[in-house]
Design an enzyme around this catalytic site. Structure first.
Site, PDB file in Angstrom:
ATOM      1  N   ARG A 149       0.792  -1.241   0.000  1.00 53.13           N
ATOM      2  CA  ARG A 149       0.000   0.000   0.000  1.00 53.13           C
ATOM      3  C   ARG A 149       0.819   1.284   0.000  1.00 53.13           C
ATOM      4  O   ARG A 149       0.267   2.381  -0.147  1.00 53.13           O
ATOM      5  CB  ARG A 149      -0.999   0.053   1.159  1.00 53.13           C
ATOM      6  CG  ARG A 149      -2.060  -1.025   1.093  1.00 53.13           C
ATOM      7  CD  ARG A 149      -3.248  -0.654   1.955  1.00 53.13           C
ATOM      8  NE  ARG A 149      -2.908  -0.606   3.373  1.00 53.13           N
ATOM      9  CZ  ARG A 149      -3.709  -0.096   4.307  1.00 53.13           C
ATOM     10  NH1 ARG A 149      -4.894   0.387   3.965  1.00 53.13           N
ATOM     11  NH2 ARG A 149      -3.350  -0.099   5.572  1.00 53.13           N
ATOM     12  N   ASP A 150       2.148   1.204   0.148  1.00 48.62           N
ATOM     13  CA  ASP A 150       2.938   2.435   0.134  1.00 48.62           C
ATOM     14  C   ASP A 150       4.259   2.226  -0.603  1.00 48.62           C
ATOM     15  O   ASP A 150       5.297   2.754  -0.198  1.00 48.62           O
ATOM     16  CB  ASP A 150       3.193   2.929   1.557  1.00 48.62           C
ATOM     17  CG  ASP A 150       3.568   4.417   1.603  1.00 48.62           C
ATOM     18  OD1 ASP A 150       3.227   5.143   0.638  1.00 48.62           O
ATOM     19  OD2 ASP A 150       4.206   4.844   2.575  1.00 48.62           O
ATOM     20  N   LEU A 151       4.190   1.467  -1.694  1.00 47.14           N
ATOM     21  CA  LEU A 151       5.376   1.341  -2.532  1.00 47.14           C
ATOM     22  C   LEU A 151       5.687   2.692  -3.178  1.00 47.14           C
ATOM     23  O   LEU A 151       4.797   3.404  -3.627  1.00 47.14           O
ATOM     24  CB  LEU A 151       5.151   0.299  -3.632  1.00 47.14           C
ATOM     25  CG  LEU A 151       5.047  -1.158  -3.189  1.00 47.14           C
ATOM     26  CD1 LEU A 151       4.656  -2.029  -4.373  1.00 47.14           C
ATOM     27  CD2 LEU A 151       6.362  -1.641  -2.578  1.00 47.14           C
ATOM     28  N   THR A 155       0.718   6.935  -0.176  1.00 43.58           N
ATOM     29  CA  THR A 155       1.243   8.210  -0.651  1.00 43.58           C
ATOM     30  C   THR A 155       0.489   8.574  -1.922  1.00 43.58           C
ATOM     31  O   THR A 155       0.461   7.788  -2.876  1.00 43.58           O
ATOM     32  CB  THR A 155       2.751   8.099  -0.940  1.00 43.58           C
ATOM     33  OG1 THR A 155       3.429   7.719   0.271  1.00 43.58           O
ATOM     34  CG2 THR A 155       3.312   9.421  -1.438  1.00 43.58           C
TER      35      THR A 155
END
Length: 206
Positions: free
Chosen positions: A6-8, A45
């Site tokens: 979910r935040d690569l 992000t």
């Protein structure tokens, strides 16, 4: 069970001394089951969010279910940025909230600029790979990170199979074959004390 990062983003992909990539910061990673039940909440992000993630942050939009294909989208965003030097979804507004809302709307509703329009150096195969990652309909998207890696590896293998251009020594040896009866033609080249590139210029004019 399936896990969604979910935040690569580039900051969370670290390279070791051998050049191997390692994914970091699993702080908001969650199991697919927890995402579907709502137990994990929303996160990410904005610039790297998938359309499914973006629906949780865009006012007036019903949140869509998030699964591992959300991370595939983000891999496409990262590869897009790697190939062009810019993110696919950006805002030119001044206020933070306005910028966020514009990016969220672009992710959900609009297509990014074509890679080929931003850089003629982008191989068509990689442009196609990015496009398959950035399908807004998850059923049309590359279905797993493994599939993404396999497609990328096949392209890399095809590129590595192309013979590399001949280096100076090989080109000089090839040139000699055409003048075996006149080896003295290469005396000046052999005696040239300069850098090999300058020797090549003297020999070929290139």
């Amino acid at each position: 069970q399936s896990l969604v990062h979910r935040d690569l983003k580039p900051e969370n992909i670290l390279l070791d001394h051998m050049g191997n990539a390692h994914v970091a910061d699993f702080g908001i990673a969650a199991a697919v089951a927890d995402l579907h039940s709502g137990a994990a909440g929303a996160g990410g992000t904005v610039a790297y969010m998938s359309p499914e993630q973006a629906t949780s942050f865009r006012r007036g939009t019903t949140p869509a279910p998030v699964d591992t294909r959300s991370d595939v989208w983000t891999l496409g965003v990262i590869l897009y940025e790697l190939l062009t030097g810019q993110q696919p979804f950006v805002s030119h507004k001044s206020g933070n909230d306005d910028r966020r809302d514009e990016v969220l709307e672009a992710i959900i509703c609009y297509e990014p600029p074509r890679l080929g329009d931003l850089s003629s150096a982008v191989p068509p195969e990689l442009e196609g790979l990015v496009g398959r990652c950035l399908k807004k309909d998850v059923s049309e998207r590359i279905q797993s990170a493994t599939d993404f890696a396999d497609q990328l590896r096949r392209w890399l293998d095809s590129v590595s199979a192309i013979p590399a251009p001949l280096g100076f020594s090989a080109r000089l040896a090839e040139a000699r074959k055409g003048f075996l009866d006149r080896p003295w033609l290469f005396d000046e080249v052999d005696a040239w004390p300069a850098h090999q590139d300058e020797q090549l210029l003297l020999l070929t004019g290139e």
